[in-house]
Design a protein around this motif. Structure first.
Motif, PDB file in Angstrom:
ATOM      1  N   LEU A   1      37.211  29.101  50.516  1.00  0.00           N
ATOM      2  CA  LEU A   1      38.391  30.214  50.612  1.00  0.00           C
ATOM      3  C   LEU A   1      38.208  31.174  51.826  1.00  0.00           C
ATOM      4  N   ASN A   2      39.344  31.860  52.226  1.00  0.00           N
ATOM      5  CA  ASN A   2      39.182  32.802  53.521  1.00  0.00           C
ATOM      6  C   ASN A   2      38.769  34.275  52.942  1.00  0.00           C
ATOM      7  N   SER A   3      38.536  34.328  51.767  1.00  0.00           N
ATOM      8  CA  SER A   3      38.208  35.705  51.243  1.00  0.00           C
ATOM      9  C   SER A   3      36.741  35.709  50.462  1.00  0.00           C
TER      10      SER A   3
ATOM     11  N   GLN B   1      37.323  37.202  46.841  1.00  0.00           N
ATOM     12  CA  GLN B   1      38.090  36.256  46.078  1.00  0.00           C
ATOM     13  C   GLN B   1      37.191  34.948  45.736  1.00  0.00           C
TER      14      GLN B   1
ATOM     15  N   LYS C   1      43.737  27.505  40.675  1.00  0.00           N
ATOM     16  CA  LYS C   1      45.057  28.337  40.467  1.00  0.00           C
ATOM     17  C   LYS C   1      44.547  29.954  40.685  1.00  0.00           C
TER      18      LYS C   1
ATOM     19  N   SER D   1      42.651  30.913  43.198  1.00  0.00           N
ATOM     20  CA  SER D   1      42.328  31.074  44.356  1.00  0.00           C
ATOM     21  C   SER D   1      43.523  31.600  45.261  1.00  0.00           C
ATOM     22  N   GLY D   2      44.725  31.212  44.799  1.00  0.00           N
ATOM     23  CA  GLY D   2      46.028  31.626  45.280  1.00  0.00           C
ATOM     24  C   GLY D   2      46.074  31.274  46.586  1.00  0.00           C
ATOM     25  N   PRO D   3      46.677  32.397  47.663  1.00  0.00           N
ATOM     26  CA  PRO D   3      46.543  32.098  49.057  1.00  0.00           C
ATOM     27  C   PRO D   3      45.430  31.944  49.918  1.00  0.00           C
ATOM     28  N   HIS D   4      44.426  32.341  49.092  1.00  0.00           N
ATOM     29  CA  HIS D   4      42.934  32.449  49.776  1.00  0.00           C
ATOM     30  C   HIS D   4      42.416  30.891  49.907  1.00  0.00           C
TER      31      HIS D   4
END
Length: 179
Positions: free
Chosen positions: A10-12, A15, A62, A64-67
């Motif tokens: 992930l990029n966060s 998150q 699910k 993670s969304g856009p991250h």
């Protein structure tokens, strides 16, 4: 030992920590690694029975969304890959050395599995993201023919590869440094 491995990058970081919690609660999996990696990303690597890893990954993706940056799921992972991630794979003899470098951690783990299944080699390490700009690097050893075959097999299926090399007769000082 886990027979399946799943990973979400992930990029966060915030998150990522939350997603790790959801993944652990979603199924009976072992956390192989959940940590920050360069440059400010977070990875969660889980292992266990295939069905449990699939359920954990489904919930994690699910949530993670856009991250979500990258994911992987390897149902029948080679027995050497997880110890190579921890750098605890027993390396009996050092021979030729192969190196595979990727822009993606998931690509490196996948390549390590492919290489270990393709030829009689020993994985030395699967380095994941930390202090290498978020890249993944696989080092392996064996006789020169096996190392060449393993590197070639990994290259055939590789995504986001930076480069590779095979060193037929590495210096003993280099070999010391790799272990």
């Amino acid at each position: 030992m886990a027979n399946a491995v799943g990973m979400i990058e992930l990029n966060s970081i915030a998150q990522g920590i939350e997603v790790a919690d959801y993944m652990i609660k979603a199924a009976q999996v072992d956390v192989l690694r959940a940590t920050t990696v360069c440059p400010g990303k977070y990875i969660i690597v889980v292992g266990g029975e295939t069905g449990a890893v699939e359920a954990s990954m489904k919930d994690g993706v699910k949530r993670s969304g856009p991250h979500a940056v990258d994911t992987l799921l390897i149902p029948n992972i080679n027995d050497q890959v997880i110890p190579a991630i921890y750098m605890t794979n027993p390396v009996e003899t050092l021979g030729a050395v192969g190196v595979l470098e990727f822009f993606s951690i998931a690509s490196a783990i996948t390549a390590a599995d492919v290489a270990a299944k393709a030829a009689n080699i020993t994985l030395i390490e699967v380095r994941m993201g930390w202090a290498i700009g978020g890249k993944g690097v696989v080092t392996l050893t064996g006789d020169v023919g096996a190392v060449r075959a393993a590197v070639a097999a990994a290259q055939e299926t590789a995504e986001l590869m930076v480069g590779s090399t095979v060193i037929p007769r590495p210096s003993p000082k280099l070999l010391e440094n790799l272990l």
